[in-house]
Design a protein around this motif. Structure first.
Motif, short mmCIF file in Angstrom:
data_model
loop_
_atom_site.label_atom_id
_atom_site.label_comp_id
_atom_site.label_asym_id
_atom_site.label_seq_id
_atom_site.Cartn_x
_atom_site.Cartn_y
_atom_site.Cartn_z
N TYR A 1 32.38 40.24 24.30
CA TYR A 1 32.96 40.85 25.20
C TYR A 1 31.65 39.89 27.06
N ALA A 2 32.29 39.57 27.69
CA ALA A 2 31.14 39.39 28.26
C ALA A 2 30.96 40.52 30.13
N MET A 3 30.54 40.06 30.31
CA MET A 3 29.96 40.58 31.58
C MET A 3 29.54 39.69 33.22
N VAL A 4 29.82 40.13 34.21
CA VAL A 4 29.24 39.06 35.89
C VAL A 4 28.54 40.20 36.24
N ARG A 5 27.40 39.73 36.75
CA ARG A 5 26.37 40.64 37.80
C ARG A 5 26.52 39.71 38.45
N ASN A 6 27.14 39.86 40.12
CA ASN A 6 25.78 38.95 41.34
C ASN A 6 25.29 39.25 41.70
N GLY A 7 24.51 38.52 42.78
CA GLY A 7 23.07 38.69 42.98
C GLY A 7 22.51 39.72 44.05
N LEU A 8 23.65 40.68 44.28
CA LEU A 8 23.50 42.07 44.71
C LEU A 8 23.03 43.29 44.13
N GLY A 9 23.62 43.19 42.07
CA GLY A 9 23.57 44.30 41.53
C GLY A 9 24.90 44.77 41.13
N GLU A 10 25.70 44.45 42.23
CA GLU A 10 27.39 44.17 41.35
C GLU A 10 27.35 43.61 40.36
N THR A 11 28.32 44.61 39.48
CA THR A 11 29.13 44.22 38.33
C THR A 11 30.57 43.56 37.67
N ARG A 12 30.80 43.34 36.68
CA ARG A 12 32.52 42.98 36.52
C ARG A 12 32.30 42.22 35.13
N VAL A 13 33.84 42.68 34.33
CA VAL A 13 33.78 42.48 33.14
C VAL A 13 34.86 41.20 33.52
N VAL A 14 34.61 40.25 32.49
CA VAL A 14 35.38 38.95 32.31
C VAL A 14 36.74 39.05 31.01
N GLU A 15 37.27 38.78 31.97
CA GLU A 15 38.32 39.21 31.03
C GLU A 15 39.17 37.79 30.08
N GLU A 16 38.82 36.38 30.76
CA GLU A 16 38.95 35.53 29.80
C GLU A 16 38.30 34.94 30.46
N ILE A 17 37.88 33.23 29.03
CA ILE A 17 37.48 32.25 29.56
C ILE A 17 37.88 31.01 29.21
N ILE A 18 37.53 30.12 29.86
CA ILE A 18 38.81 28.81 30.51
C ILE A 18 37.63 28.40 30.78
N LEU B 1 35.58 32.06 34.70
CA LEU B 1 35.21 33.37 34.29
C LEU B 1 36.78 33.78 34.72
N VAL B 2 37.94 34.32 34.56
CA VAL B 2 38.53 35.58 35.05
C VAL B 2 38.10 36.81 35.07
N LEU B 3 38.02 37.26 35.74
CA LEU B 3 37.11 38.64 35.98
C LEU B 3 38.66 40.01 36.15
N GLU B 4 37.96 40.77 35.51
CA GLU B 4 39.34 42.44 34.84
C GLU B 4 39.01 42.76 36.98
N LYS B 5 39.00 42.73 37.23
CA LYS B 5 38.35 42.94 39.11
C LYS B 5 37.64 42.29 39.86
N PRO B 6 38.32 41.53 41.01
CA PRO B 6 37.23 40.22 41.43
C PRO B 6 36.51 41.21 42.54
N PHE B 7 35.43 40.04 42.34
CA PHE B 7 34.07 40.93 43.58
C PHE B 7 35.40 41.13 45.16
N ASN B 8 33.86 41.46 45.85
CA ASN B 8 34.79 40.93 47.63
C ASN B 8 35.13 39.93 48.26
N ALA B 9 35.98 39.85 48.41
CA ALA B 9 36.20 37.95 48.79
C ALA B 9 34.70 37.75 49.81
N ALA B 10 34.89 38.72 50.39
CA ALA B 10 33.06 37.87 51.01
C ALA B 10 32.23 37.12 50.77
N TYR B 11 32.33 37.65 49.37
CA TYR B 11 30.76 37.13 48.25
C TYR B 11 31.35 35.18 47.85
N SER B 12 33.05 35.12 48.06
CA SER B 12 32.63 34.07 47.86
C SER B 12 33.29 33.06 48.30
#
Length: 190
Positions: free
Chosen positions: A9-26, A36-47
């Motif tokens: 299991y892996a999860m990421v949290r951005n600097g604003l506190g929003e979290t996402r689950v990692v689906e795959e790691i290459i 890190l491939v996320l199940e649901k991407p963060f808002n594109a404005a954060y990219s």
């Protein structure tokens, strides 16, 4: 490139506190890099766009953002350290890396290294074990850390190095932290 198989299991949290689950790691075969491939991407404005990756030269001011020693300092807000690029090559003269005087502590690994324009010049990989070097050689080191450079990152991502023609804005360290922290993530894995 290969996929990490031993991940439960892996999860990421951005600097604003929003979290996402990692689906795959290459993982990269050679460098200390991963996608890190996320199940649901963060808002594109954060990219950060591919045009945000630029090469760096010795003497340039840099900022490292990440989550060092999270168990002590916390995981909600990333930290920011500053320094200069002190050598265009990494540990032992390794190509594709560079040396910096910006502090990189355990937990900073994988965090972006920005220039004064908010462009990513590298990713933090680590430093030198000062205690081990002191015991073996009697040397005392300070402010010696390394990052993988942007051209090597772009190569791993199998993309061309983009050319940017846009005007550049020079950030203060306070503004860089304010505007870039949303794109810096804390990774938790089991």
């Amino acid at each position: 490139k290969h996929v990490a198989e031993d991940l439960n299991y892996a999860m990421v949290r951005n600097g604003l506190g929003e979290t996402r689950v990692v689906e795959e790691i290459i993982l990269a075969d050679v460098d200390d890099l991963a996608v890190l491939v996320l199940e649901k991407p963060f808002n594109a404005a954060y990219s950060f766009s591919m045009a945000s990756f630029v090469d760096v030269a010795p003497g340039e001011n840099v900022f490292v953002m990440g989550y060092p020693m999270a168990s002590i300092f916390g995981t909600f807000h990333p930290t920011l350290t500053t320094g200069v690029v002190s050598n265009p090559r990494g540990f032992g003269g390794k190509e594709g890396e560079f040396q910096t005087t910006a502090k990189i502590n355990p937990g900073n690994s994988g965090g972006p290294i920005f220039n004064v324009y908010g462009e990513i010049v590298g990713l933090a990989t680590g430093g030198v074990n000062r205690e081990k070097v002191r015991q073996e050689d009697g040397l005392i080191l300070s402010d010696l850390a390394f990052g993988v450079n942007a051209p090597r990152i772009i190569q791993f991502l199998n993309r061309p190095m983009p050319a940017s023609m846009s005007a550049k804005y020079e950030y203060s360290s306070a503004d860089l932290y304010k505007y870039m922290r949303s794109g810096v993530v804390f990774i938790v894995g089991q």
